[in-house]
Design a protein around this motif. Structure first.
Motif, PDB file in Angstrom:
ATOM      1  N   PRO A 207      -5.099   3.277  14.194  1.00  0.00           N
ATOM      2  CA  PRO A 207      -4.278   3.236  13.007  1.00  0.00           C
ATOM      3  C   PRO A 207      -4.653   2.679  11.622  1.00  0.00           C
ATOM      4  N   GLU A 208      -5.462   1.714  11.479  1.00  0.00           N
ATOM      5  CA  GLU A 208      -6.012   1.263  10.244  1.00  0.00           C
ATOM      6  C   GLU A 208      -6.905   2.575   9.525  1.00  0.00           C
ATOM      7  N   ALA A 209      -7.531   3.429  10.405  1.00  0.00           N
ATOM      8  CA  ALA A 209      -8.396   4.301   9.863  1.00  0.00           C
ATOM      9  C   ALA A 209      -7.393   5.576   9.304  1.00  0.00           C
ATOM     10  N   ILE A 210      -6.367   5.654  10.214  1.00  0.00           N
ATOM     11  CA  ILE A 210      -5.406   6.573   9.584  1.00  0.00           C
ATOM     12  C   ILE A 210      -4.668   6.174   8.444  1.00  0.00           C
ATOM     13  N   ASP A 211      -4.309   4.998   8.465  1.00  0.00           N
ATOM     14  CA  ASP A 211      -3.583   4.677   7.046  1.00  0.00           C
ATOM     15  C   ASP A 211      -4.338   4.568   5.942  1.00  0.00           C
ATOM     16  N   GLY A 212      -5.636   4.040   6.230  1.00  0.00           N
ATOM     17  CA  GLY A 212      -6.616   4.254   5.098  1.00  0.00           C
ATOM     18  C   GLY A 212      -6.827   5.632   4.845  1.00  0.00           C
ATOM     19  N   ILE A 213      -7.011   6.639   5.367  1.00  0.00           N
ATOM     20  CA  ILE A 213      -7.375   7.951   5.113  1.00  0.00           C
ATOM     21  C   ILE A 213      -6.385   8.505   3.955  1.00  0.00           C
ATOM     22  N   MET A 214      -5.150   8.174   4.503  1.00  0.00           N
ATOM     23  CA  MET A 214      -3.906   8.641   3.650  1.00  0.00           C
ATOM     24  C   MET A 214      -3.846   7.922   2.484  1.00  0.00           C
ATOM     25  N   LYS A 215      -3.896   6.629   2.469  1.00  0.00           N
ATOM     26  CA  LYS A 215      -4.046   5.884   1.084  1.00  0.00           C
ATOM     27  C   LYS A 215      -5.147   6.524   0.010  1.00  0.00           C
ATOM     28  N   MET A 216      -6.334   6.284   0.598  1.00  0.00           N
ATOM     29  CA  MET A 216      -7.373   6.580  -0.275  1.00  0.00           C
ATOM     30  C   MET A 216      -7.679   8.251  -0.605  1.00  0.00           C
ATOM     31  N   GLY A 217      -7.399   8.955   0.529  1.00  0.00           N
ATOM     32  CA  GLY A 217      -7.345  10.212   0.142  1.00  0.00           C
ATOM     33  C   GLY A 217      -6.324  11.022  -0.201  1.00  0.00           C
ATOM     34  N   MET A 218      -5.183  10.502   0.110  1.00  0.00           N
ATOM     35  CA  MET A 218      -3.968  11.245  -0.435  1.00  0.00           C
ATOM     36  C   MET A 218      -3.433  10.264  -1.536  1.00  0.00           C
ATOM     37  N   ASN A 219      -3.689   9.443  -1.955  1.00  0.00           N
ATOM     38  CA  ASN A 219      -3.356   8.373  -2.921  1.00  0.00           C
ATOM     39  C   ASN A 219      -1.814   7.910  -2.568  1.00  0.00           C
ATOM     40  N   HIS A 220      -1.391   7.935  -1.336  1.00  0.00           N
ATOM     41  CA  HIS A 220      -0.294   7.116  -1.115  1.00  0.00           C
ATOM     42  C   HIS A 220      -0.278   5.714  -0.987  1.00  0.00           C
ATOM     43  N   PRO A 221       0.785   5.025  -1.570  1.00  0.00           N
ATOM     44  CA  PRO A 221       0.790   3.690  -1.936  1.00  0.00           C
ATOM     45  C   PRO A 221       0.729   3.045  -0.370  1.00  0.00           C
ATOM     46  N   MET A 222       1.196   3.721   0.689  1.00  0.00           N
ATOM     47  CA  MET A 222       1.255   2.921   1.937  1.00  0.00           C
ATOM     48  C   MET A 222       0.997   4.074   2.961  1.00  0.00           C
ATOM     49  N   GLY A 223       0.200   3.414   3.869  1.00  0.00           N
ATOM     50  CA  GLY A 223      -0.242   4.366   5.024  1.00  0.00           C
ATOM     51  C   GLY A 223       1.078   4.719   5.632  1.00  0.00           C
ATOM     52  N   PRO A 224       0.850   5.828   6.590  1.00  0.00           N
ATOM     53  CA  PRO A 224       2.149   6.530   7.272  1.00  0.00           C
ATOM     54  C   PRO A 224       2.696   5.380   8.381  1.00  0.00           C
ATOM     55  N   LEU A 225       1.619   4.892   9.197  1.00  0.00           N
ATOM     56  CA  LEU A 225       1.984   3.928  10.178  1.00  0.00           C
ATOM     57  C   LEU A 225       2.409   2.704   9.756  1.00  0.00           C
ATOM     58  N   THR A 226       1.837   2.203   8.720  1.00  0.00           N
ATOM     59  CA  THR A 226       2.760   0.858   7.991  1.00  0.00           C
ATOM     60  C   THR A 226       4.092   1.225   7.641  1.00  0.00           C
ATOM     61  N   LEU A 227       4.209   2.499   6.828  1.00  0.00           N
ATOM     62  CA  LEU A 227       5.544   2.759   6.664  1.00  0.00           C
ATOM     63  C   LEU A 227       6.454   2.778   7.574  1.00  0.00           C
ATOM     64  N   ALA A 228       6.054   3.669   8.740  1.00  0.00           N
ATOM     65  CA  ALA A 228       6.852   3.724   9.986  1.00  0.00           C
ATOM     66  C   ALA A 228       7.417   2.386  10.274  1.00  0.00           C
ATOM     67  N   ASP A 229       6.320   1.408  10.357  1.00  0.00           N
ATOM     68  CA  ASP A 229       6.633   0.188  10.951  1.00  0.00           C
ATOM     69  C   ASP A 229       7.680  -0.676   9.985  1.00  0.00           C
ATOM     70  N   PHE A 230       7.504  -0.334   8.811  1.00  0.00           N
ATOM     71  CA  PHE A 230       8.569  -0.897   7.578  1.00  0.00           C
ATOM     72  C   PHE A 230       9.964  -0.296   7.797  1.00  0.00           C
ATOM     73  N   ILE A 231      10.050   1.105   8.051  1.00  0.00           N
ATOM     74  CA  ILE A 231      11.363   1.849   8.173  1.00  0.00           C
ATOM     75  C   ILE A 231      11.939   1.164   9.538  1.00  0.00           C
ATOM     76  N   GLY A 232      11.234   1.198  10.599  1.00  0.00           N
ATOM     77  CA  GLY A 232      11.627   0.634  11.922  1.00  0.00           C
ATOM     78  C   GLY A 232      11.295   2.135  12.782  1.00  0.00           C
ATOM     79  N   LEU A 233      10.588   1.723  13.762  1.00  0.00           N
ATOM     80  CA  LEU A 233      10.307   3.179  14.537  1.00  0.00           C
ATOM     81  C   LEU A 233      11.531   3.547  15.259  1.00  0.00           C
ATOM     82  N   ASP A 234      12.627   2.588  15.783  1.00  0.00           N
ATOM     83  CA  ASP A 234      13.837   3.201  16.333  1.00  0.00           C
ATOM     84  C   ASP A 234      14.435   4.286  15.258  1.00  0.00           C
ATOM     85  N   THR A 235      14.494   3.586  13.982  1.00  0.00           N
ATOM     86  CA  THR A 235      15.095   4.581  12.840  1.00  0.00           C
ATOM     87  C   THR A 235      14.233   5.961  12.521  1.00  0.00           C
ATOM     88  N   CYS A 236      13.010   5.873  12.743  1.00  0.00           N
ATOM     89  CA  CYS A 236      12.075   7.091  12.791  1.00  0.00           C
ATOM     90  C   CYS A 236      12.347   8.126  13.924  1.00  0.00           C
TER      91      CYS A 236
END
Length: 279
Positions: A207-236
């Motif tokens: 997970p840390e690598a996936i989030d890091g790649i999207m943050k640093m490679g795509m300039n996303h402020p938050m990685g997708p797994l961190t964001l999914a946790d923030f939204i709530g996996l049940d909501t996703c």
């Protein structure tokens, strides 16, 4: 203008706060007094922080003075606009809008903050489909600029114009779209989060690598797994199921890992653990 909000939780409280900051008289509803008290406490804390940073035009007590907290839907009778921000459940929302359609003055506009439920279906339930629209605020509401404005099949031009103008008065940028599953925001975002979860399941990376790649490679402020946790996996999961059912394409199939984590009660931040652990 009198602005109504149904739901004093994270989203409803944020919408109510921004409306009151913008000078509107605001009525906030929840089912129990304890929910209202909790919501009011969060709003007071948020206003206090903004005041300390010099970002409020009025003192916090003046903003709170424009807010009325209630457990009675009858208090929405003279509202010009009522925004619903309750649980993502179509049947519960439909029943609420059926009641509001009978209570709110005939010229009043009804709106839903839903992130995925069809606006047209809710509009029909309200009995006033021309005066119904989606106002999808982003979380956290006081900080995020966007309001996704979703027109139902019968939403009138006057309704859309009024809601766009109201969003602008709230300091937001309204961007319009039509009523298709997931609208624009979640139709594009959720499959990306789902694909990141699928990468975890297949062992493509940690997970840390996936989030890091999207943050640093795509300039996303938050990685997708961190964001999914923030939204709530049940909501996703719920939104992915709306997309899968509504569009009928297997590219929207929820990841089996997402389903399994929700079954296990690992919902992200709100449960203390998702792809990461939270205190």
């Amino acid at each position: 203008m009198k602005f109504g909000v149904i739901g004093a939780g994270q989203m409803g409280g944020g919408i109510a706060q921004v409306a009151a900051q913008s000078g509107f008289d605001v009525v906030v509803h929840d089912q129990k007094q304890e929910f209202l008290d909790r919501g009011r406490g969060v709003i007071e804390g948020s206003l206090g922080k903004l005041h300390e940073k010099g970002k409020l035009t009025d003192p916090p007590e003046a903003v709170l003075g424009r807010m009325q907290f209630t457990t009675s839907l009858q208090d929405f009778a003279d509202c010009d606009l009522v925004v619903e921000a309750i649980v993502e459940n179509e049947a519960i929302k439909k029943e609420l809008f059926r009641q509001l359609g009978e209570i709110v003055k005939p010229e009043g506009i009804l709106a839903s903050n839903t992130s995925s439920i069809p606006i047209t279906a809710l509009a029909t339930a309200s009995g006033r489909p021309t005066q119904f629209i989606g106002m999808h605020f982003m979380n956290p509401v006081p900080l995020m600029q966007l309001v996704e404005v979703i027109r139902g099949y019968q939403t009138s031009d006057d309704t859309a114009r009024f809601v766009n103008e109201t969003a602008e008065k709230m300091g937001k940028t309204p961007l319009s779209c039509n009523d298709y599953p997931g609208f624009v925001s979640n139709r594009i975002l959720m499959p990306m989060l789902n694909e990141a979860i699928q990468c975890v399941m297949e062992g493509v990376a940690e997970p840390e690598a996936i989030d890091g790649i999207m943050k640093m490679g795509m300039n996303h402020p938050m990685g997708p797994l961190t964001l999914a946790d923030f939204i709530g996996l049940d909501t996703c999961l719920a939104i992915m199921e709306v997309l899968h059912q509504g569009l009928g394409d297997d590219k929207y199939r929820p990841s089996p890992l997402l389903r399994k984590m929700v079954q296990a009660g690992l919902l992200g931040r709100k449960s203390g653990e998702g792809f990461y652990k939270y205190n």
